[in-house]
Design a protein around this motif. Sequence first.
Motif, PDB file in Angstrom:
ATOM      1  N   THR A  40       0.812  -1.219   0.000  1.00  0.00           N
ATOM      2  CA  THR A  40       0.000   0.000   0.000  1.00  0.00           C
ATOM      3  C   THR A  40       0.846   1.270   0.000  1.00  0.00           C
ATOM      4  N   LYS A  41       2.153   1.108   0.246  1.00  0.00           N
ATOM      5  CA  LYS A  41       3.043   2.278   0.296  1.00  0.00           C
ATOM      6  C   LYS A  41       4.447   1.815  -0.065  1.00  0.00           C
ATOM      7  N   THR A  63       8.654   3.194  -0.868  1.00  0.00           N
ATOM      8  CA  THR A  63       9.669   4.236  -0.842  1.00  0.00           C
ATOM      9  C   THR A  63      11.030   3.619  -1.180  1.00  0.00           C
ATOM     10  N   TYR A  97       6.978   9.161  -1.271  1.00  0.00           N
ATOM     11  CA  TYR A  97       6.609   7.744  -1.345  1.00  0.00           C
ATOM     12  C   TYR A  97       5.416   7.622  -2.286  1.00  0.00           C
ATOM     13  N   TYR A  98       5.118   6.397  -2.673  1.00  0.00           N
ATOM     14  CA  TYR A  98       3.967   6.123  -3.540  1.00  0.00           C
ATOM     15  C   TYR A  98       2.999   5.274  -2.734  1.00  0.00           C
ATOM     16  N   SER A  99       1.714   5.598  -2.823  1.00  0.00           N
ATOM     17  CA  SER A  99       0.762   4.891  -1.973  1.00  0.00           C
ATOM     18  C   SER A  99      -0.581   4.726  -2.671  1.00  0.00           C
ATOM     19  N   THR A 119       4.026  -1.939   3.830  1.00  0.00           N
ATOM     20  CA  THR A 119       4.841  -0.868   3.262  1.00  0.00           C
ATOM     21  C   THR A 119       6.201  -1.436   2.877  1.00  0.00           C
TER      22      THR A 119
END
Length: 225
Positions: free
Chosen positions: A88-89, A91, A113-115, A138
Motif C-alpha cells: 500500500t506504500k 519508498t 513515497y507512492y501509496s 509498506t
Amino acid sequence: MKLIVIPTLEEAQQLIKKTQTLSVKKNFLTLYKLSSDYLLAITRIGLVNSAMNLTWIINNYDIELIINLGTTAAVNNNLKILNTVLITKATYLDANNTCFGYEFGQIPQEKPYYSLTKTQVNYIENKLSTKLDFKLATVASSNSFINKEKLSFIHDSFPYIIDVVDMETTSLWNVANNFGINFYCIRVISDVISDFDNHLKFSETMTEASKKIFDIFIIIQNSLD
C-alpha cells in the motif's frame, strides 16, 4: 492491455509453464502473452532494470493497468514465509537527500513515497479478499539484497514502519505514476530479514513462491475488471 511485471524467470516459472504461453523477444527483455487481456514481462532485478524495462513497454504497448507480482523479504516479524502482502506504500531504501529538505527515501523532484488511496485498497479488498488471504504492507526498495545487519538502519531511517524490502517495487511504481497508469503490487514473502541465513531461505522458498504467484495471477485474472 493489462501488464503483469515479475522480476525474475524463477518467480514466474509456474505462471509461464501452466499458462503454456508463447514468448516474444523484444530487444533486452522477453514478453509473454498470457491471454488476450494480459501481458507478462520479466523486468529483471534492480531499480534501474525495472524502470528501464517498464518504460520501454509503456512506450511500445497500450497499457491500462500494471500489476507487480513476485517475492519480497519481511522486515516485520509478524509476516511469515509464503504470506502474501498487498503493498500500500512504497519508498526507496537508499535515497538520502535530507540535506536538501527532502524526506528520507525521496528521490529529488519525485514523491516522498507512492501509496494506494483508500478507494484503491477497498477495491482490491472487495475483489480479492474472499479468495486470497493477504496483509497490507509498506515496502522499501533498494539495489541491494538486505540481511539482518541492515535492520537497525531500516527501523531508524523512516518515520513510518517498513514491513518488507525488495529491489524493484518503488521504481516500478515511480514509472507507472509518472505515466499516469494505475499500479498494484502483490508479493509473496520469500524470507525473513531477522533470520541469520535469509539468503538461503530465499533460494529454498522460490519453488513454492512461484506456485503461489501463479495462483495469485489466476485469482486476479478471474476477479479484477
